[in-house]
Design a protein around this motif. Structure first.
Motif, PDB file in Angstrom:
ATOM      1  N   LEU A   1      43.381 -22.740  94.738  1.00 42.89           N
ATOM      2  CA  LEU A   1      43.707 -23.119  93.371  1.00 42.89           C
ATOM      3  C   LEU A   1      43.529 -21.909  92.461  1.00 42.89           C
ATOM      4  N   GLY A   2      44.425 -21.753  91.524  1.00 43.27           N
ATOM      5  CA  GLY A   2      44.329 -20.643  90.592  1.00 43.27           C
ATOM      6  C   GLY A   2      44.808 -21.045  89.214  1.00 43.27           C
ATOM      7  N   LEU A   3      44.321 -20.346  88.212  1.00 42.32           N
ATOM      8  CA  LEU A   3      44.731 -20.586  86.838  1.00 42.32           C
ATOM      9  C   LEU A   3      44.852 -19.230  86.145  1.00 42.32           C
ATOM     10  N   THR A   4      46.000 -19.008  85.538  1.00 42.56           N
ATOM     11  CA  THR A   4      46.273 -17.753  84.835  1.00 42.56           C
ATOM     12  C   THR A   4      46.741 -18.071  83.425  1.00 42.56           C
ATOM     13  N   SER A   5      46.276 -17.288  82.483  1.00 45.90           N
ATOM     14  CA  SER A   5      46.733 -17.408  81.101  1.00 45.90           C
ATOM     15  C   SER A   5      47.115 -16.016  80.596  1.00 45.90           C
ATOM     16  N   ARG A   6      48.248 -15.963  79.906  1.00 43.42           N
ATOM     17  CA  ARG A   6      48.726 -14.687  79.360  1.00 43.42           C
ATOM     18  C   ARG A   6      48.997 -14.859  77.866  1.00 43.42           C
ATOM     19  N   VAL A   7      48.812 -13.765  77.143  1.00 40.84           N
ATOM     20  CA  VAL A   7      49.121 -13.730  75.719  1.00 40.84           C
ATOM     21  C   VAL A   7      50.100 -12.591  75.486  1.00 40.84           C
ATOM     22  N   PHE A   8      51.254 -12.936  74.899  1.00 40.01           N
ATOM     23  CA  PHE A   8      52.308 -11.969  74.605  1.00 40.01           C
ATOM     24  C   PHE A   8      52.449 -11.819  73.089  1.00 40.01           C
ATOM     25  N   SER A   9      52.753 -10.616  72.680  1.00 45.84           N
ATOM     26  CA  SER A   9      53.113 -10.426  71.279  1.00 45.84           C
ATOM     27  C   SER A   9      54.490 -11.013  71.042  1.00 45.84           C
ATOM     28  N   LEU A  10      54.863 -11.167  69.793  1.00 50.84           N
ATOM     29  CA  LEU A  10      56.168 -11.734  69.482  1.00 50.84           C
ATOM     30  C   LEU A  10      57.301 -10.831  69.954  1.00 50.84           C
ATOM     31  N   SER A  11      56.992  -9.550  70.174  1.00 53.62           N
ATOM     32  CA  SER A  11      58.008  -8.621  70.685  1.00 53.62           C
ATOM     33  C   SER A  11      58.112  -8.659  72.204  1.00 53.62           C
ATOM     34  N   GLY A  12      57.209  -9.412  72.881  1.00 57.55           N
ATOM     35  CA  GLY A  12      57.276  -9.553  74.324  1.00 57.55           C
ATOM     36  C   GLY A  12      56.294  -8.704  75.091  1.00 57.55           C
ATOM     37  N   ARG A  13      55.420  -7.937  74.416  1.00 56.94           N
ATOM     38  CA  ARG A  13      54.449  -7.098  75.116  1.00 56.94           C
ATOM     39  C   ARG A  13      53.265  -7.946  75.574  1.00 56.94           C
ATOM     40  N   GLU A  14      52.915  -7.820  76.850  1.00 63.57           N
ATOM     41  CA  GLU A  14      51.788  -8.572  77.392  1.00 63.57           C
ATOM     42  C   GLU A  14      50.488  -7.933  76.929  1.00 63.57           C
ATOM     43  N   MET A  15      49.669  -8.686  76.203  1.00 60.09           N
ATOM     44  CA  MET A  15      48.439  -8.148  75.627  1.00 60.09           C
ATOM     45  C   MET A  15      47.195  -8.573  76.409  1.00 60.09           C
ATOM     46  N   ILE A  16      47.121  -9.836  76.792  1.00 60.20           N
ATOM     47  CA  ILE A  16      45.926 -10.351  77.469  1.00 60.20           C
ATOM     48  C   ILE A  16      46.354 -11.122  78.709  1.00 60.20           C
ATOM     49  N   THR A  17      45.664 -10.865  79.814  1.00 56.66           N
ATOM     50  CA  THR A  17      45.868 -11.636  81.043  1.00 56.66           C
ATOM     51  C   THR A  17      44.501 -11.976  81.625  1.00 56.66           C
ATOM     52  N   ALA A  18      44.319 -13.234  81.964  1.00 60.27           N
ATOM     53  CA  ALA A  18      43.061 -13.669  82.579  1.00 60.27           C
ATOM     54  C   ALA A  18      43.384 -14.679  83.675  1.00 60.27           C
ATOM     55  N   SER A  19      42.684 -14.569  84.802  1.00 61.58           N
ATOM     56  CA  SER A  19      42.945 -15.491  85.903  1.00 61.58           C
ATOM     57  C   SER A  19      41.672 -15.755  86.689  1.00 61.58           C
TER      58      SER A  19
END
Length: 872
Positions: A666-684
């Protein structure tokens, strides 16, 4: 300058130095004004080329040469226009010099031609001044760059805005006016020669005298002066008073210049000049510019330093520059630092661009406690456009004289490199002979085919510890590869053949050789359904073991990929089979079956400042069949603990093992993107749950647990320059961090770097097995000064692994770097350390003197190669 008597000097006295760096690029101008309080800059940019001349009204022309040479000038003296003739491509020898001035002689004071004595001036009528409209005059005022005193506009050196150069040591750049169009377009066969002046009069003998703002223009050439005499019969001109002679990429300034407009030759006394593309300027007592764009000078000096700065220069009695060919040569040459000669060369050959040429490269000088002083002098042979060779002679104080050679050969089908090192007698090893050989090949012998060879061998296991190659790039490690392969790639399948052996140099366990290995793999698709297959035959050999033999491995796999923007479902079925024929007479075999179902959902929500996703994932894995743990193990190893490996189906690399299991990861990933599409935060986070008895898996080395520990990872990129990362293993029972790795990288540009990492591993909450910290950085202290450093510590053992500190000073045309290093010796088990010192000079336009071994970690961290991308 005569050259036919120089050949013997080249053979007997030549010391050839070759090497180059890319030229620095000048930035565009700013709309800035210097005030009593400093610079005032607005956001409105200056026009594209601040130094571009203002367009003037087109001069009137006289239709024939006879009118220009008439005995009396008309009341309204008009500019003279002459038809242009094709320039001679070959350098004339001897040169028929323009009559009004004699060719400057070396060393002697320049002598100008006397004023015409027997020529009586015809009645002189003053020509009207060229009229310039008020609008044009206003434009001219706008285009004048607001430059401080000492800007050297007379050499096209333009001071850039302080906003642009706040963090740069070089405050200006050469900016050539963009005038090479229309009448002045180089190579314009329809171009005419236009002569313009405030006043003109004709002299007896067919010479026209021109005064006041004299301008002579023809295709690819412009000459300006305050006074000129023009011989229309021979199409020669003598120009005096602040003469400015231009060709594309070339500016010549002098008080007196004589020019032959047909042969395209210019001769000057006490001149200064600039080659814009090369960012090189020079001065000469006597100078000749030829039609082939070469420049011959006597009693001259050249430098890549900006005007007003003479930190270093090359001064020579005679010098010839070949900008088109990309090199220069000089005789009786002195290299000057701050005006003081530091060494003398009878003959010197130097580059003007990055064109490859044979010659000595700059030496590398280093020192450490075991070898003491180590001086390496490489010579580069430019054998052909696709073949070159670098022979390096090393003088190692404690060991003797050593030779290293790198031969490179490129053709339409392959790239090949042969490296060799040879030390005839090592004084520190009872005169042992020591050597290295390395061959690399990468090719495409036919359409669809590819080939590769990697062969390395050394005389002894301590070779790389004692004799690290200076110029050659040779792979190192405990096992040196000796392999060759060829493969064919079709649209849906690939076939390959490989032979792979090793040289073990540190006495560790040597891998089995593959002699040979034949592989066939491919994949066929039917919409979202895909059938993949792998078939491999390998014969394993080992010099000291009796359980080598042959293996046949087969693995067909059937997968289905059902994907949508909001989720996916990917079932997989496969069979794993390995059959053996061993040298001990046994023939074991095993067959395993595996199945998995990988599924995931993607939830997304958009906020005012960012977009966040939530991505749960579940993968069901079942591996059964025969027990593979008793098979001969030729090339398999269990995968380590990580989030990615928890989702791996088979749990092993290689084809001798699979890990039987019945589990759900089992895994869980969350990502946060800026409105321009740049990936800023990734946690899993991920965890494996085991339903039945199982073999050792990436998440459970014992094979007895019901679930694995937690695999956690996170990264944060608040900007493109800054990244923070973390991954860890968390004990599922008590939450202990069994392993943790933290990293920080701040790298906004090539001159700024901050790097930090911390690594720790534990067997339980109280037992630390590994704990290290690594700190590194490069940072400018000012536009001229910067510092580089690295510190690595084994915290568990309280031992310093490496301490490095370097200081760099740079100007607009040179840099110096001093680096000191104290590090644990390679292969040392008791933390034995040695000290090393490195000194490196970088001269703009010439190259790098000294080694950069201590600074290679900067490339490892950032991928930026300082030696190939020097900035000034």
């Amino acid at each position: 300058m005569p050259q036919n008597n120089k050949s013997h000097k080249k053979l007997l006295l030549s010391v050839i130095i070759a090497g180059t760096l890319p030229s620095a690029q000048a930035a565009a101008g700013w709309d800035c004004v210097q005030t009593d309080d400093g610079w005032s800059c607005t956001v409105t940019a200056m026009p594209a080329q601040a130094s571009q001349p203002v367009a003037q009204p087109q001069p009137q022309t006289v239709e024939s040469d006879e009118a220009a040479a008439a005995g009396a000038a008309p009341a309204d003296a008009a500019p003279v226009q002459q038809p242009s003739e094709a320039a001679e491509e070959e350098k004339p020898r001897p040169v028929q010099e323009p009559q009004p001035v004699k060719e400057p002689q070396p060393v002697q004071e320049p002598k100008l031609a006397d004023e015409p004595q027997s020529q009586q001036k015809a009645p002189l009528a003053t020509a009207p001044k060229r009229e310039v409209s008020a609008e044009t005059q206003a434009l001219a005022e706008v285009l004048k760059p607001p430059l401080p005193a000492g800007s050297y506009l007379n050499l096209d050196w333009v001071i850039r805005s302080p906003l642009e150069t706040a963090n740069e040591v070089c405050k200006g750049a050469y900016a050539e006016p963009q005038i090479w169009n229309g009448l002045l377009t180089p190579g314009n066969s329809n171009s005419t020669t236009t002569i313009d002046a405030d006043q003109s009069s004709s002299l007896i003998g067919g010479i026209t005298e021109l005064e006041g703002d004299v301008t002579i223009q023809q295709s690819g050439r412009q000459v300006e002066s305050g006074y000129a005499e023009f011989d229309s019969a021979n199409r020669q001109a003598l120009l005096r008073s602040n003469v400015r002679y231009r060709e594309p990429g070339f500016l010549l300034r002098s008080d007196t210049i004589s020019a032959d407009l047909d042969k395209r030759i210019a001769i000057a006394n006490e001149s200064s000049y600039v080659l814009h593309a090369n960012e090189l300027r020079g001065e000469a007592l006597a100078l000749t510019r030829y039609a082939d764009k070469s420049i011959e000078t006597q009693e001259s000096r050249v430098t890549y330093c900006e005007p007003g700065n003479d930190d270093w220069a090359i001064r020579a009695q005679e010098m010839t520059l070949y900008p088109e060919e990309g090199y220069g040569e000089s005789w009786h040459t002195r290299f000057e630092v701050a005006g003081v000669p530091v060494f003398y060369l009878p003959y010197f050959y130097f580059p003007l661009d990055d064109t490859r040429r044979s010659g000595f490269l700059y030496p590398t000088i280093s020192s450490d406690e075991s070898n003491e002083l180590d001086i390496a002098l490489p010579y580069y042979f430019n054998i052909a456009p696709n073949i070159d060779d670098t022979l390096t002679t090393r003088v190692i104080q404690q060991r003797g004289i050593m030779f290293e050679n790198e031969l490179r050969y490129l053709n339409a089908y392959s790239m090949n490199t042969l490296n060799a090192g040879y030390l005839p007698s090592d004084d520190m090893r009872d005169s042992d002979e020591r050597w290295l050989i390395n061959f690399n090949h990468s090719g495409n012998p036919a359409p669809g085919f590819s080939s590769a060879i990697e062969y390395s061998r050394v005389s002894d296991g301590d070779y790389f510890d004692n004799l690290t190659p200076v110029e050659m790039r040779v792979p190192t490690g405990d096992n040196l590869d000796q392999s060759a392969s060829i493969s064919y790639n079709a649209s849906t399948w690939t076939a390959s053949a490989l032979v792979h052996d090793y040289q073990n140099i540190h006495g560790n366990s040597e891998p089995y050789a593959r002699m040979p290995q034949l592989t066939l793999s491919g994949s066929e698709g039917y919409d979202d359904l895909r059938l993949s297959y792998l078939g491999q035959y390998t014969e394993f050999k080992h010099d000291t073991k009796t359980d080598d033999g042959q293996r046949l491995h087969l693995r067909p796999t059937l997968t289905y990929d059902w994907s949508r923007t909001w989720g996916y479902l990917r079932p997989e079925l496969g069979v794993w089979n390995s059959n053996y024929d061993l040298s001990n007479g046994s023939s074991p075999s095993a067959t395993a079956n595996f199945a998995s179902l990988d599924s995931g959902l993607i939830f997304e929500r958009q906020g005012e400042l960012a977009i966040q996703t939530l991505e749960p994932r579940m993968k069901l894995i079942n591996v059964g069949g025969d027990d593979t743990q008793t098979l001969q193990n030729f090339d398999s190893s269990r995968l380590g603990f990580s989030a990615g490996n928890l989702f791996n189906t088979l749990g092993y690399s290689g084809n001798d093992r699979v890990a039987q299991t019945d589990q759900a990861t089992l895994g869980l990933t969350s990502r946060v993107f800026s409105l321009s599409g740049r990936e800023m935060i990734t946690a899993s986070i991920a965890q494996a749950h085991y339903f039945n008895d199982h073999d050792a898996r990436p998440g459970d080395a014992s094979g007895n647990e019901d679930s694995s520990d937690y695999a956690v990872s996170a990264s944060w990129k608040p900007s493109d320059a800054l990244k923070l990362s973390h991954d860890s293993r968390i004990d599922k029972d008590d939450g202990t961090l069994l392993s943790q790795n933290y990293g920080l990288m701040y790298n906004p540009d090539d001159d700024q770097l901050v790097y930090a990492s911390f690594r720790q591993a534990k067997t339980n909450a109280d037992t630390v097995t590994k704990e290290q910290v690594d700190l590194a950085g490069k940072w400018p202290l000012s536009p001229a000064w910067s510092v580089v450093g690295r510190y690595t510590e084994d915290l568990k053992e309280s031992e310093n692994l490496e301490t490095l500190l370097g200081l760099e000073y740079g100007s607009c045309c040179w840099k110096i770097r001093f680096t000191g290093q104290r590090a644990v010796k390679d292969g040392s088990s008791d933390y034995e350390r040695e000290n090393a010192f490195y000194l490196q000079f970088v001269l703009k336009g010439l190259g790098t003197l000294g080694g950069a071994e201590s600074r290679e970690f900067l490339k490892d961290l950032t991928g930026f190669d300082e030696d190939q991308n020097e900035n000034f």
